[in-house]
Design an enzyme around this catalytic site. Structure first.
Site, PDB file in Angstrom:
ATOM      1  CD  GLU A 116      -7.680  46.482   3.401  1.00 11.31           C
ATOM      2  OE1 GLU A 116      -7.001  47.159   2.595  1.00 11.31           O
ATOM      3  OE2 GLU A 116      -7.719  45.228   3.363  1.00 11.31           O
TER       4      GLU A 116
ATOM      5  CD  GLU B 294     -10.530  42.955   1.116  1.00  9.56           C
ATOM      6  OE1 GLU B 294     -11.358  43.848   1.360  1.00  9.56           O
ATOM      7  OE2 GLU B 294      -9.428  43.168   0.589  1.00  9.56           O
TER       8      GLU B 294
END
Length: 518
Positions: A259, A363
């Site tokens: 991320e 995820e």
């Protein structure tokens, strides 16, 4: 519970009842507990946990099919076997058409992440209960997970911020070392997963480089890898691979970092390191790619992005403008947290732009929103529904798999060093030496148990009321996964022109897996 599943073929009811009793007798049924959150959890402890027989599913006999159901009402992978045919299409609410000749992506697998927090919670159980939990995920009687995600050093789901070399200026990485978290909370359970499923594939991501390699000298915040440390960070990744290899764990792939968009979010406390498409392409093409290729881990693959769907396809397309970087990258890793305003067509556009590169959802978790309360909602059917609808959507839009976040958390949704608590398919109650399988667990199991690696997605009708996806497995079984997203039961027909029709009455709010021989 099984008696509430009704087949339309009423004239064969006595036969179905006999088969149903025989099949059910081999399984350990759910021990339900209701915490008042919309449905039940299944309770597991040192001596008991619900599971399906190792031999299940066998290939159904010609003209028959298997049907597994989990429902808001309380069914959990309840199974029956029945005959095809003897039904009227005109009485169906929905007809789903299958075309096994129309083939799409090949499945890589399903799994979850081995965070420090997951390991802490598992380790707090007795050894016997630990074994039950790991078998629930990776065992042949359990979910048969085939993927596992390994953080490279710490994440927010650790009890402290750390990397593997926190000695400032150590460009040669002489002080690189694994930590107690690796030896206590990750490696033992990764080895157990390998023992249970030798074909498991592990992939890894760093949340951040050591802070001294970054522009802001912090584990989080608006920080980027300094260009003069591009090679040092590539070497850092290889040292991680070396260390895990020496502990018996091969890593199939590494991502370019978890991320990176979080670095741009003001006041975000998550461990992170920012990239732009250009800087990332440069690092992969000239540092990470060549360094991996020249190492003992030249078979380890590189995944790009490892971030939200809202960044597709523009971020990946920009990286792939660098042909050298593209050569080193095998696929795009995607997270689900912005999916509510990032339509799945973005996955299609990403696939169409680079059809030789796969897409993997890496995820997902519930309870992550600022308004999500409680963070852990034991027995929440709506959260299980979020999972199965997401998995169906991702598989129908070119993903080769779907990977959960923490495989186990405590009843608060932690531990987490920045108090970023979330939910998990399995929640541990260490005081009682037991754990709870939530509806999210069964949503994943409806796929992972039956859709083996190497399965190929095939065409099936996907409607608003009954969401559907389908596959042909390496053993030539057709696997259909359905979700009845209605308050009422739905009569459906599965129509494969090569077979007699399959007629089902799907319970309200139910997850369904149907299997028959091709």
């Amino acid at each position: 519970m099984l008696s509430s599943i009704i087949m339309w073929d009423k004239c064969k009811a006595p036969l179905l009842l006999v088969i149903l009793v025989i099949v059910a007798s081999d399984a350990n049924d759910c021990v339900p507990r209701n915490f008042g959150q919309g449905s039940v959890v299944c309770v597991c402890n040192a001596t008991y946990c619900d599971e399906l027989p190792d031999s299940n599913p066998k290939v159904p006999e010609s003209g028959t099919f298997y049907w597994y159901v989990s429902s808001k009402e309380g069914l959990r992978l309840s199974m029956l076997q029945a005959r095809m045919g003897s039904c009227q299409n005109s009485s169906a609410d929905t007809v789903l058409h299958i075309d096994t000749s129309r083939k799409y992506q090949t499945v890589l697998g399903f799994g979850g992440a081995f965070t420090d927090s997951a390991g802490i919670n598992i380790r707090n159980l007795s050894e016997a209960t630990q074994d039950q939990l790991m078998r629930a995920y990776y065992g042949s009687n359990g979910s048969r997970y085939s993927l596992g995600r390994i953080p490279i050093a710490g994440t927010d789901f650790s009890t402290r911020p750390y990397t593997y070399d926190d000695v400032a200026g150590d460009v040669s990485l002489q002080n690189f070392s694994l930590t107690e978290e690796d030896y206590d909370y990750k490696i033992p359970y990764l080895r157990k997963a390998i023992e249970l499923n030798p074909d498991v594939k592990f992939f890894s991501a760093a949340w951040s480089a050591p802070p001294w390699m970054k522009t802001n000298d912090r584990i989080n915040g608006f920080g980027f890898l300094r260009k003069d440390y591009y090679q040092a960070f590539a070497n850092y990744i290889v040292k991680f691979l070396d260390a895990y290899k020496s502990n018996g764990i091969d890593v199939w792939a590494v991502s370019t970092g978890n991320e990176p968009l979080n670095a741009y979010v003001p006041f975000d406390r998550l461990n992170t390191m920012g990239w732009t498409p250009d800087t990332l392409a440069n690092w992969v093409a000239n540092y990470a790619g060549p360094t991996l290729a020249a190492s003992a881990h030249n078979g380890t693959q590189i995944l790009v992005l490892d971030d939200q769907r809202i960044e597709l396809p523009w971020f990946v397309n920009k990286v792939f403008e660098d042909k050298t970087a593209k050569k080193y990258i095998v696929g795009t890793a995607v997270h689900w947290y912005t999916d509510s305003f990032a339509p799945p067509i973005l996955l299609d556009l990403t696939h169409n732009g680079s059809p030789d590169k796969f897409i993997l959802m890496t995820e997902a978790c519930t309870g992550a929103g600022t308004l999500d309360y409680p963070k852990v909602s034991l027995g929440s059917w709506s959260r299980g529904q979020e999972y199965i609808l997401s998995i169906i959507q991702y598989m129908n839009h070119w993903s080769v798999g779907w990977v959960d976040w923490n495989i186990a958390l405590d009843t608060t949704g932690g531990p987490n060093w920045i108090q970023n608590y979330v939910d998990s398919p399995i929640i541990v109650n260490a005081d009682a030496d037991e754990f709870y399988k939530q509806p999210m667990y069964y949503a994943l199991k409806h796929f992972s148990r039956f859709v083996d690696r190497g399965s190929v997605r095939i065409a099936i009708t996907d409607t608003h009321n009954v969401k559907a996806t389908a596959f042909v497995t390496p053993s030539d079984q057709v696997v259909v996964v359905l979700y009845n997203n209605n308050t009422q039961k739905k009569n459906i027909v599965i129509n494969d022109p090569k077979k007699d029709p399959i007629c089902l009455e799907l319970p309200a709010y139910s997850m369904n897996t149907v299997i028959y021989a091709q």
